[in-house]
Scaffold this active site. Structure first.
Site, short mmCIF file in Angstrom:
data_model
loop_
_atom_site.label_atom_id
_atom_site.label_comp_id
_atom_site.label_asym_id
_atom_site.label_seq_id
_atom_site.Cartn_x
_atom_site.Cartn_y
_atom_site.Cartn_z
N ARG A 119 0.81 -1.24 0.00
CA ARG A 119 0.00 0.00 0.00
C ARG A 119 0.83 1.28 0.00
NH1 ARG A 119 -3.33 -2.87 3.85
NH2 ARG A 119 -4.97 -3.94 2.70
N LYS A 141 3.05 11.02 -12.00
CA LYS A 141 2.22 10.10 -12.80
C LYS A 141 3.00 8.80 -12.96
CE LYS A 141 -0.73 12.94 -15.74
NZ LYS A 141 -1.04 13.33 -17.13
N GLU A 183 9.69 17.14 -25.66
CA GLU A 183 8.97 17.53 -24.43
C GLU A 183 9.46 18.89 -23.93
OE1 GLU A 183 6.34 15.93 -23.39
OE2 GLU A 183 6.58 13.76 -23.60
N LYS A 225 7.16 22.30 -15.20
CA LYS A 225 6.35 21.15 -14.80
C LYS A 225 5.98 21.23 -13.33
CE LYS A 225 5.13 16.53 -15.35
NZ LYS A 225 5.30 15.23 -15.99
N GLU A 235 -4.63 16.35 -12.31
CA GLU A 235 -5.18 16.64 -13.64
C GLU A 235 -6.70 16.75 -13.63
OE1 GLU A 235 -2.93 14.91 -16.94
OE2 GLU A 235 -4.81 14.68 -18.01
N ARG A 239 -3.51 20.77 -15.50
CA ARG A 239 -2.37 19.88 -15.80
C ARG A 239 -2.49 19.27 -17.20
NH1 ARG A 239 0.81 15.41 -12.07
NH2 ARG A 239 2.09 14.62 -13.77
N ASN A 243 -0.37 17.73 -21.88
CA ASN A 243 -0.63 16.69 -22.88
C ASN A 243 -0.68 17.24 -24.30
OD1 ASN A 243 -0.87 14.73 -20.86
ND2 ASN A 243 -3.01 15.27 -20.50
N HIS A 246 -0.11 14.97 -27.27
CA HIS A 246 -0.12 13.59 -26.80
C HIS A 246 -1.31 12.78 -27.33
CE1 HIS A 246 3.06 15.03 -24.26
NE2 HIS A 246 3.18 13.88 -23.63
N HIS A 250 -0.15 9.52 -28.82
CA HIS A 250 -0.51 8.20 -28.29
C HIS A 250 -1.13 7.33 -29.38
CE1 HIS A 250 -0.58 9.48 -23.75
NE2 HIS A 250 0.63 9.39 -24.26
N HIS A 263 8.29 7.53 -27.57
CA HIS A 263 7.22 8.40 -27.06
C HIS A 263 7.46 9.86 -27.46
CE1 HIS A 263 4.24 10.08 -24.33
NE2 HIS A 263 5.18 10.87 -23.84
P1 NAD Z 1 12.92 4.73 -22.06
O1 NAD Z 1 12.71 4.66 -20.63
O2 NAD Z 1 12.48 3.57 -22.89
O3 NAD Z 1 14.48 4.97 -22.33
C1 NAD Z 1 14.93 5.07 -23.66
C2 NAD Z 1 16.12 4.14 -23.92
O4 NAD Z 1 17.31 4.73 -23.42
C3 NAD Z 1 16.02 2.79 -23.27
O5 NAD Z 1 16.53 1.82 -24.14
C4 NAD Z 1 16.92 2.94 -22.05
O6 NAD Z 1 17.42 1.72 -21.59
C5 NAD Z 1 18.01 3.80 -22.62
N1 NAD Z 1 18.75 4.61 -21.66
C6 NAD Z 1 18.31 5.17 -20.52
N2 NAD Z 1 19.25 5.96 -20.00
C7 NAD Z 1 20.31 5.89 -20.81
C8 NAD Z 1 21.57 6.51 -20.80
N3 NAD Z 1 21.92 7.41 -19.87
N4 NAD Z 1 22.44 6.21 -21.80
C9 NAD Z 1 22.09 5.35 -22.79
N5 NAD Z 1 20.90 4.75 -22.86
C10 NAD Z 1 20.01 5.02 -21.88
O7 NAD Z 1 12.24 6.02 -22.71
P2 NAD Z 1 12.00 7.51 -22.17
O8 NAD Z 1 11.90 8.33 -23.38
O9 NAD Z 1 12.95 7.87 -21.11
O10 NAD Z 1 10.57 7.42 -21.48
C11 NAD Z 1 9.42 7.15 -22.21
C12 NAD Z 1 8.34 6.71 -21.26
O11 NAD Z 1 8.05 7.77 -20.36
C13 NAD Z 1 7.04 6.36 -21.95
O12 NAD Z 1 6.56 5.14 -21.44
C14 NAD Z 1 6.10 7.49 -21.57
O13 NAD Z 1 4.77 7.09 -21.53
C15 NAD Z 1 6.64 7.88 -20.23
N6 NAD Z 1 6.30 9.24 -19.84
C16 NAD Z 1 5.76 9.43 -18.61
C17 NAD Z 1 5.48 10.69 -18.17
C18 NAD Z 1 4.97 10.91 -16.78
O14 NAD Z 1 4.56 12.03 -16.45
N7 NAD Z 1 5.02 9.90 -15.93
C19 NAD Z 1 5.73 11.82 -19.00
C20 NAD Z 1 6.29 11.58 -20.26
C21 NAD Z 1 6.57 10.29 -20.67
N1 GLY Z 2 3.36 14.23 -19.07
C1 GLY Z 2 2.07 14.72 -18.69
C2 GLY Z 2 1.94 14.95 -17.24
O1 GLY Z 2 2.82 14.69 -16.46
O2 GLY Z 2 0.89 15.37 -16.80
#
Ligand code: NAD
Ligand code: GLY
Length: 359
Positions: A119, A141, A183, A225, A235, A239, A243, A246, A250, A263
């Site tokens: 939890r 998120k 972003e 942010k 949101e 917030r 998006n 997005h 998406h 992404h």
């Molecule tokens: P990712 O986590 O897949 O990382 C991209 C690639 O880079 C992976 O292969 C990873 O292993 C590699 N990598 C990571 N750090 C590295 C480094 N320092 N050197 C070399 N390689 C490295 O992709 P991302 O773009 O970081 O994240 C995308 C995800 O984030 C999506 O799932 C998206 O939905 C999510 N997201 C969430 C939010 C939120 O508010 N929570 C906001 C935007 C995106």
């Molecule tokens: N990436 C959208 C949010 O964090 O709300």
């Protein structure tokens, strides 16, 4: 070191930004923590796993490493369960701390695990991609994907700290840098026309990883942010402006199969489509649509989306997104650069935008 504070109804936490933060992580672990679960993937672990483990060992706490498969395709409930298996198997209790070491995929999954393990346990975000440093690690998120939609299963759950080591970006592939920059420019489009112009001016240098400019881009992104999240953590309203792009993005990610487009690439293309729709619906200047298209291209993201199986599939994927309200797709749109609103749009207009911006 730069510190940006995020204030939420549940409390405040710091985002600390500096080169070399990986070597001070032990200080972030609370004194009353009993153990640490380091959640990462083989790519990130090979680059910095031993260094981080050595640093965390200074706490004297039991450490387990949870190695998840790399990639968006594995951001699933099945993978999430591997975290629970490992933590329960090692008898980690409620005073354990999860450390998420990786990009947004690792951060979103480790954060969700922290939200629900016994939890709720504390967690620290250590984002290692540009996208995760400027966006996903901040704001709480957390989620996994479902075959029927992206980030459909998740929770709002804030970390106790975000530790950004800007030097880790040196090993990031170029494509991932471009995805993260999408972003960054999003913040200029929704909130600050001067920052958008700054991004235009420095696009090539940011793409080439100029350390000083990147540090500014990361800090400013975290400030934008943090400000939005402090106004509307869950949101319920504003917030949603985060998006921008997005809803289109998406649809690209889901329609192509998770992991085909990054992404951030899908968001970059979505920014162009959102600007184009804004021009039709709100009179956003067409010259500014071109500025958005040119900047998205300059940071190295695609400006044309895939046709998929046509407009019907596009609409059906967008309808399945979380931004749908009462059967209507709600888009984030731009009256002008630096200002954003939420609106639905007539179906024929959306269809024209899809057709104009896909091939
Ligand atoms: P990712 O986590 O897949 O990382 C991209 C690639 O880079 C992976 O292969 C990873 O292993 C590699 N990598 C990571 N750090 C590295 C480094 N320092 N050197 C070399 N390689 C490295 O992709 P991302 O773009 O970081 O994240 C995308 C995800 O984030 C999506 O799932 C998206 O939905 C999510 N997201 C969430 C939010 C939120 O508010 N929570 C906001 C935007 C995106
Ligand atoms: N990436 C959208 C949010 O964090 O709300």
């Amino acid at each position: 070191m730069q510190t940006v504070n995020v204030a939420t109804p549940g409390g405040e936490y710091p985002i600390r930004i500096a080169p070399g933060r990986l070597d001070t992580l032990a200080a972030t672990i609370p004194d009353d923590a009993t153990s640490i679960a380091l959640v990462t993937n083989p790519v990130v672990h090979a680059l910095m796993g031993d260094r981080v483990t050595r640093e965390l060992a200074k706490t004297g706490r039991k450490i387990i490493t949870v190695m998840l498969p790399d990639g968006e395709a594995y951001k699933s409930l099945d993978t999430l369960n591997q975290i629970f298996d490992a933590m329960l198997g090692a008898k980690l209790d409620r005073r354990s701390v999860i450390v998420a070491l990786g990009g947004g995929v690792i951060g979103d999954m480790a954060g969700f695990a922290a939200a629900v393990y016994m939890r709720g346990v504390r967690f620290v975000q250590v984002p290692t991609t540009l996208l995760s440093q400027v966006d996903s690690s901040v704001g709480g998120k957390t989620a996994v994907n479902h075959p029927m939609g992206k980030n459909m299963i998740g929770a709002f759950y804030q970390p106790i700290a975000v530790e950004i080591d800007t030097e880790v970006l040196n090993t990031l592939p170029d494509r991932e840098m471009s995805a993260g920059l999408a972003e960054v420019i999003k913040y200029g489009l929704i909130l600050d026309s001067e920052f958008f112009a700054w991004c235009e001016q420095h696009a090539a240098a940011l793409r080439a990883r100029d350390p000083e400019l990147l540090a500014i881009a990361i800090r400013k992104s975290c400030e934008y942010k943090a400000w939005v999240v402090s106004k509307d953590e869950r949101e319920t309203g504003m917030r949603a402006i985060l998006n921008l792009g997005h809803t289109f993005g998406h649809a690209i990610e889901a329609g192509m199969g998770y992991g085909q487009w990054l992404h951030g690439e899908a968001v970059g293309c979505g920014l162009v489509m959102a600007a184009d729709l804004s021009a039709e619906l709100l009179g956003f200047p067409t010259a500014d649509v071109e500025r958005v298209r040119n900047l998205v291209a300059a940071i190295g993201c695609p400006v044309q989306g895939p046709r998929l199986e046509g407009v019907d599939q596009w609409v059906s994927l967008m309808m399945g997104d979380k931004k749908t309200e009462g059967g209507q797709i709600t888009f984030v749109l731009l009256p002008r650069i630096g200002e954003s609103i939420r609106r639905s749009a007539p179906a024929d207009m959306v269809a024209r935008v899809i057709l104009r911006n896909t091939a």
